[in-house]
Write a protein that holds these residues in place. Structure first.
Motif, PDB file in Angstrom:
ATOM      1  N   ILE A   1       0.771  -1.305   0.051  1.00  9.59           N
ATOM      2  CA  ILE A   1      -0.099   0.006  -0.167  1.00  9.59           C
ATOM      3  C   ILE A   1       0.871   1.415  -0.001  1.00  9.59           C
TER       4      ILE A   1
ATOM      5  N   THR B   1     -10.124   1.407   6.809  1.00 13.20           N
ATOM      6  CA  THR B   1      -9.430   1.338   5.672  1.00 13.20           C
ATOM      7  C   THR B   1      -8.648   2.629   5.405  1.00 13.20           C
ATOM      8  N   THR B   2      -7.881   2.656   4.480  1.00 15.30           N
ATOM      9  CA  THR B   2      -7.236   3.981   3.946  1.00 15.30           C
ATOM     10  C   THR B   2      -7.982   5.222   3.833  1.00 15.30           C
ATOM     11  N   GLN B   3      -9.377   4.960   3.369  1.00 18.61           N
ATOM     12  CA  GLN B   3     -10.336   5.839   3.159  1.00 18.61           C
ATOM     13  C   GLN B   3     -11.266   6.157   4.248  1.00 18.61           C
TER      14      GLN B   3
ATOM     15  N   TYR C   1       3.640   7.374   2.609  1.00 15.11           N
ATOM     16  CA  TYR C   1       2.424   6.114   2.768  1.00 15.11           C
ATOM     17  C   TYR C   1       1.234   6.822   3.447  1.00 15.11           C
ATOM     18  N   TRP C   2       0.313   6.017   3.417  1.00 19.99           N
ATOM     19  CA  TRP C   2      -1.070   6.654   3.811  1.00 19.99           C
ATOM     20  C   TRP C   2      -0.900   6.115   5.503  1.00 19.99           C
TER      21      TRP C   2
ATOM     22  N   TYR D   1      -9.186 -10.507   3.823  1.00 21.01           N
ATOM     23  CA  TYR D   1      -8.921  -9.951   4.982  1.00 21.01           C
ATOM     24  C   TYR D   1      -9.762 -10.659   5.863  1.00 21.01           C
TER      25      TYR D   1
ATOM     26  N   TRP E   1      -0.510   2.384   7.327  1.00 17.56           N
ATOM     27  CA  TRP E   1      -0.965   1.345   6.401  1.00 17.56           C
ATOM     28  C   TRP E   1       0.320   0.716   5.435  1.00 17.56           C
TER      29      TRP E   1
ATOM     30  N   TYR F   1      -3.367  -5.819   3.237  1.00 17.61           N
ATOM     31  CA  TYR F   1      -4.585  -5.489   2.920  1.00 17.61           C
ATOM     32  C   TYR F   1      -5.074  -3.974   3.339  1.00 17.61           C
ATOM     33  N   ASN F   2      -6.095  -3.600   2.490  1.00 11.45           N
ATOM     34  CA  ASN F   2      -6.784  -2.189   2.795  1.00 11.45           C
ATOM     35  C   ASN F   2      -7.790  -2.261   3.751  1.00 11.45           C
TER      36      ASN F   2
END
Length: 352
Positions: free
Chosen positions: A186, A326-328, A192-193, A296, A255, A260-261
């Motif tokens: 990721i 998640t990243t979002q 990185y996030w 996941y 992350w 996985y996200n």
């Protein structure tokens, strides 16, 4: 003002008996928990106060218990007790001096200044208990209420929980391998996030007055780049009081640590008796049983199930959990128990 607190988790160690020469050998004695150790220290300090006649001033801020040992006679006792505390908490020998003593309530300061002889007590481990033992100067035991604050001053013996938690999370990191995690898929070029916590609030029940502050930490769980389940401990030392908003702007999930996200977060607290070696062993064992099947798998249940049912009568205390960040993930998210709320947002961590 209520502190964050739940019921405590006691670590049960099972030992198998060994038969030799036709006779059963007794299993080694189980080490005392923090509560028994601090109770012994409280009694020793009370005896010393009675013999010395000293009436030292002491505030609500934790202090080294040697401030009550005016004649320096308790140095071996305090050193042995501190070593026992480190063992009870599963921390490296000699890593810190954890014993502390403080005035049980700010309102007791006036009586102390007026010369009222103080009692000495260990902070009770059981949040549900209604009574606990304190000691008169000289060592005679008396019983106090955990609900009603006495007018007589009480010196409370407990431990430096923030320092213990910091050391304990290092134990967890080593056991769960988080220090060896490499950058995952990721991660993007130049950084990185991460997920940043901009506000957090946790509700809880009122704790007994003699209890000291607890220390909150979170376990962010996911699958590492190697496909193995992993847990990343994060200390939250600012999160002291219930039903109060904190705005830490703290990075909670990195992350680049994950394949996985998706990641889960379990919030816990140490209010004195946590055995970090036992917790680390249980977590590492549980994570080894989780296999990456190409999708996941939530880890909250696995983390909680790593702790035997008997642990839930003592600490470390389960506070709250959040599934599938998640990243979002952005905005206000409420925990699964409904007692914790966080405001989070994606945060880009740039390379220098």
């Amino acid at each position: 003002m209520g502190k964050l607190r739940h019921g405590v988790v006691a670590v049960v160690v099972l030992a198998s008996g060994v038969v030799a020469a036709g006779a059963a050998q007794a299993a080694p004695a189980r080490p005392d928990g923090v509560g028994r150790i601090t109770d012994r220290v409280a009694h020793a300090l009370a005896v010393e106060l009675g013999e010395s006649g000293a009436r030292p001033a002491l505030g609500t801020a934790p202090a080294d218990p040697r401030v009550l040992d005016r004649r320096g006679r308790l140095a071996p006792t305090l050193a042995a007790a501190n070593a026992d505390v480190l063992t009870a908490k599963g921390l490296p020998a000699g890593s810190a001096d954890l014993l502390r003593v403080r005035l049980g309530d700010a309102g007791m300061a006036v009586a102390l200044r007026d010369g009222v002889a103080p009692l000495v007590a260990a902070a009770p481990n059981d949040d549900e208990a209604t009574r606990f033992t304190a000691y008169e100067p000289g060592g005679r035991a008396v019983t106090l209420s955990t609900v009603e604050v006495p007018s007589r001053p009480v010196f409370v013996v407990d431990i430096d929980v923030p320092t213990a938690t910091r050391l304990g999370l290092d134990v967890l990191r080593r056991a769960t391998g988080t220090r060896s995690i490499q950058s995952g898929p990721i991660k993007a070029a130049g950084g990185y996030w991460a997920t940043q916590v901009t506000r957090v609030r946790v509700g809880d029940n009122q704790e007994p007055w003699p209890k000291g502050s607890s220390e909150i930490f979170t376990l962010a769980g996911g699958f590492g780049p190697d496909g193995k389940a992993t847990v990343d401990p994060v200390q939250m030392p600012y999160l002291d009081d219930e039903n109060r908003d904190y705005h830490p702007n703290q990075l909670l999930v990195h992350w680049n640590h994950y394949r996985y996200n998706a990641a889960d977060v379990v919030m816990m607290e140490d209010d004195g008796d946590t055995n970090y070696s036992a917790l680390a062993t249980a977590l590492a064992t549980a994570l080894l049983t989780i296999v990456d099947g190409g999708a996941y798998t939530p880890l909250v249940t696995a983390i909680l199930n790593a702790m035997p049912a008997s642990w839930w009568v003592d600490d470390p205390d389960y506070v709250e959990s959040w599934y599938t960040l998640t990243t979002q993930t952005s905005g206000t998210i409420t925990g699964a128990r409904g007692t914790g709320v966080m405001d989070v947002r994606p945060y880009w961590v740039e390379e220098l």
